[in-house]
Design an enzyme around this catalytic site. Structure first.
Site, PDB file in Angstrom:
ATOM      1  N   ASP A 182       0.852  -1.191   0.000  1.00 18.16           N
ATOM      2  CA  ASP A 182       0.000   0.000   0.000  1.00 18.16           C
ATOM      3  C   ASP A 182       0.897   1.255   0.000  1.00 18.16           C
ATOM      4  O   ASP A 182       1.814   1.359   0.823  1.00 18.16           O
ATOM      5  CB  ASP A 182      -0.863  -0.055   1.272  1.00 18.16           C
ATOM      6  CG  ASP A 182      -1.977   0.976   1.276  1.00 18.16           C
ATOM      7  OD1 ASP A 182      -2.429   1.371   0.190  1.00 18.16           O
ATOM      8  OD2 ASP A 182      -2.415   1.349   2.385  1.00 18.16           O
TER       9      ASP A 182
ATOM     10  N   GLY B 111      -7.923   8.287   6.850  1.00 15.52           N
ATOM     11  CA  GLY B 111      -8.052   8.526   8.280  1.00 15.52           C
ATOM     12  C   GLY B 111      -9.488   8.503   8.773  1.00 15.52           C
ATOM     13  O   GLY B 111     -10.423   8.205   8.024  1.00 15.52           O
TER      14      GLY B 111
ATOM     15  N   ILE C 275      -9.615  -0.248   2.994  1.00 14.57           N
ATOM     16  CA  ILE C 275     -10.163  -0.032   4.340  1.00 14.57           C
ATOM     17  C   ILE C 275      -9.080  -0.292   5.384  1.00 14.57           C
ATOM     18  O   ILE C 275      -8.557  -1.405   5.482  1.00 14.57           O
ATOM     19  CB  ILE C 275     -11.376  -0.963   4.573  1.00 14.57           C
ATOM     20  CG1 ILE C 275     -12.502  -0.596   3.589  1.00 14.57           C
ATOM     21  CG2 ILE C 275     -11.867  -0.865   6.022  1.00 14.57           C
ATOM     22  CD1 ILE C 275     -13.626  -1.607   3.537  1.00 14.57           C
TER      23      ILE C 275
HETATM   24  P1  13P Z   1      -8.989   4.670   5.304  1.00 19.43           P
HETATM   25  O1  13P Z   1      -8.173   5.575   6.171  1.00 19.43           O
HETATM   26  O2  13P Z   1     -10.248   5.341   4.857  1.00 19.43           O
HETATM   27  O3  13P Z   1      -9.258   3.357   5.920  1.00 19.43           O
HETATM   28  O4  13P Z   1      -8.150   4.400   3.956  1.00 19.43           O
HETATM   29  C1  13P Z   1      -7.214   3.373   3.887  1.00 19.43           C
HETATM   30  C2  13P Z   1      -6.397   3.438   2.653  1.00 19.43           C
HETATM   31  O5  13P Z   1      -6.699   4.103   1.676  1.00 19.43           O
HETATM   32  C3  13P Z   1      -5.194   2.616   2.613  1.00 19.43           C
HETATM   33  O6  13P Z   1      -4.453   2.831   1.457  1.00 19.43           O
HETATM   34  O1  G3H Z   2      -3.316   4.873   3.521  1.00 17.06           O
HETATM   35  C1  G3H Z   2      -2.784   4.685   4.606  1.00 17.06           C
HETATM   36  C2  G3H Z   2      -3.100   3.471   5.392  1.00 17.06           C
HETATM   37  O2  G3H Z   2      -4.162   3.720   6.286  1.00 17.06           O
HETATM   38  C3  G3H Z   2      -1.879   2.973   6.098  1.00 17.06           C
HETATM   39  O3  G3H Z   2      -1.635   3.681   7.254  1.00 17.06           O
HETATM   40  O4  G3H Z   2       0.814   4.121   7.058  1.00 17.06           O
HETATM   41  O5  G3H Z   2      -0.348   4.302   9.275  1.00 17.06           O
HETATM   42  O6  G3H Z   2       0.027   2.055   8.217  1.00 17.06           O
HETATM   43  P1  G3H Z   2      -0.184   3.534   7.995  1.00 17.06           P
HETATM   44 ZN    ZN Z   3      -4.569   4.812   0.735  1.00 12.78          ZN
END
Ligand code: 13P
Ligand code: G3H
Ligand code: ZN
Length: 321
Positions: free
Chosen positions: A82, A181, A267
Site C-alpha cells: 500500500d 483517516g 479499508i
Molecule cells: P482509510 O483511512 O479510509 O481506511 O483508507 C485506507 C487506505 O486508503 C489505505 O491505502
Molecule cells: O493509507 C494509509 C493506510 O491507512 C496505512 O496507514 O501508514 O499508518 O500504516 P499507515
Molecule cells: Zn490509501
C-alpha cells in the site's frame, strides 16, 4: 492455493458489479479477523501492508502471516504493498513475495508520475507482479504525513488514458472526494442529521463515470474508503476514548462505487476503530484482566464482524472466491 495477483479478481469484479476489499494488516489478530470473515463468506481478499506496517511487524512476519491465512482458509488472497513511495520499496516487496504493489506518485507532476510509475511497472511485470498507481491526490493522513485539504485535488479525467497507456499500470487509484483517516471531512464541510451526526458531501461520481468512459473495463481503486462506523466511535468515546466528529464515507456511496468501475476498496481506519472499540470496552468491563489474549480477542471479533458486514453489504463480493 498460493498467493494470487489481482488480475483475475478485478476482471470478475468489474463484470459482476462488485468490489474486492483491500484491508490493511499490521498484526496476527487483524489478519485472522479479516480472513475468518472472508472464509465464512467465501470472498476473495486483498491484504495490504503499508511502509508503516512493514516497519512495525517486519516484512517476513507479514508475508508468513498471510501465507498462514491462505493455508487456513484456502481463499484466493493477493498480498499488496500500500502506498509504495519509491522504486526501492516496491522492488523489495516484489522480490519479497508480494503479488501486487502500489507505486504512489500522486504528489509528483504528471510527467514525473508517469516516468516513475513506468519504472516500477517494468520491474513488476518482469516478475509476474501487478501495479496500482494513483492520479489526483487525497487529503488525510498517510504514513503519519498529513496531506492538507488545500493540497488535495480531484483526478482530472482528461489525463487518465495517457497515464495508463504510457505507464502500463494494471489499476488506477483516483481522487473523487474520499480521504485517509478517521476524520475525513471537517464539520464545516458537512451537514448534521437529526441525531447531530455529521453527514459528509457526496463523492464525485461524475468524475468516476468520466474516468470509466475513458478507460473501458479498467479497474479503478478507491483509497480512503472507510465509513467510520458510528457505533465503534460511540463505544470508544464511552470507554475513555476521545474521537469527536470522526466521520467517514457513507456506505451507500461505497456500494454504488463498487457497482461501477471501482474494483478495489481500501479499508484501514475502520479496522483500527473496530480493534480499539473492542479493547477499550473490554478494559472498562474487566479492569482485572491483563492477559492480551482476552482483550485483543475482543478487537479481533469486532474486526471479523466488521469485515463480514463490508463483504456482504458494501463490497458485494460474498460467494465470489
Ligand atoms: P482509510 O483511512 O479510509 O481506511 O483508507 C485506507 C487506505 O486508503 C489505505 O491505502
Ligand atoms: O493509507 C494509509 C493506510 O491507512 C496505512 O496507514 O501508514 O499508518 O500504516 P499507515
Ligand atoms: Zn490509501
Amino acid at each position: 492455493m498460493p498467493l494470487v495477483t489481482t488480475k483475475e479478481m478485478f476482471k470478475k469484479a468489474y463484470e459482476g458489479g462488485y468490489a474486492i476489499g483491500a484491508f490493511n494488516v499490521n498484526n496476527m489478530e487483524i489478519v485472522q479477523g479479516i480472513t475468518e470473515a472472508a472464509k465464512e463468506l467465501n470472498a476473495p481478499l486483498i491484504l495490504q501492508c503499508s511502509a508503516g506496517a512493514r516497519k512495525y511487524a517486519k516484512h517476513e512476519y507479514l508475508v508468513h502471516l498471510v501465507q498462514a491465512a491462505i493455508e487456513d482458509t484456502g481463499l484466493p488472497i493477493a498480498l499488496h504493498l500500500d502506498h509504495g513511495a519509491d522504486f526501492e520499496t516496491c522492488k523489495s516487496c516484489i522480490d519479497g513475495g508480494f503479488t501486487s504493489v502500489m507505486f504512489d506518485g500522486s504528489h509528483y507532476d504528471f510527467k514525473e508520475n508517469i516516468e516513475k510509475t513506468k519504472q516500477v511497472v517494468e520491474y513488476a511485470h518482469a516478475h509476474g507482479v501487478v501495479v496500482e498507481a494513483e492520479l489526483g491526490q487525497l487529503a488525510g493522513i498517510e504514513d503519519d504525513v498529513k496531506v492538507a485539504a488545500h493540497e488535495a485535488h480531484y483526478t482530472d479525467p482528461a489525463e487518465v488514458e495517457e497515464f495508463v497507456t504510457k505507464t502500463g499500470v494494471d489499476s488506477l487509484a483516483i481522487a473523487i472526494g474520499t480521504s485517509h483517516g478517521a476524520y475525513k471531512f471537517t464539520p464545516d464541510q458537512c451537514t448534521r442529521n437529526e441525531d447531530g451526526i455529521l453527514v459528509p458531501p457526496p463523492l464525485r461520481f461524475d468524475i468516476l463515470e468520466e474516468v470509466a468512459k475513458r478507460l473501458p473495463n479498467f479497474p479503478i481503486v478507491l483509497h480512503g474508503a472507510s465509513s467510520v462506523p458510528q457505533e465503534f466511535v460511540k463505544i470508544i468515546n464511552e470507554n475513555g476514548g476521545h474521537m469527536p466528529d470522526a466521520v467517514g464515507v457513507p456506505e451507500d456511496q461505497l456500494r454504488k462505487a463498487a457497482s461501477m468501475a471501482v474494483c478495489k476498496i481500501n479499508i484501514d481506519s475502520d479496522l483500527r476503530l473496530a480493534m480499539t472499540a473492542g479493547i477499550r470496552k473490554h478494559f472498562n468491563e474487566h479492569p482485572d484482566h491483563f492477559d492480551p489474549r482476552q482483550y485483543v480477542a475482543d478487537g479481533r471479533a469486532n474486526i471479523k464482524a466488521l469485515v463480514a458486514h463490508k463483504i456482504k453489504d458494501v463490497l458485494g463480493c460474498n460467494g465470489k472466491a
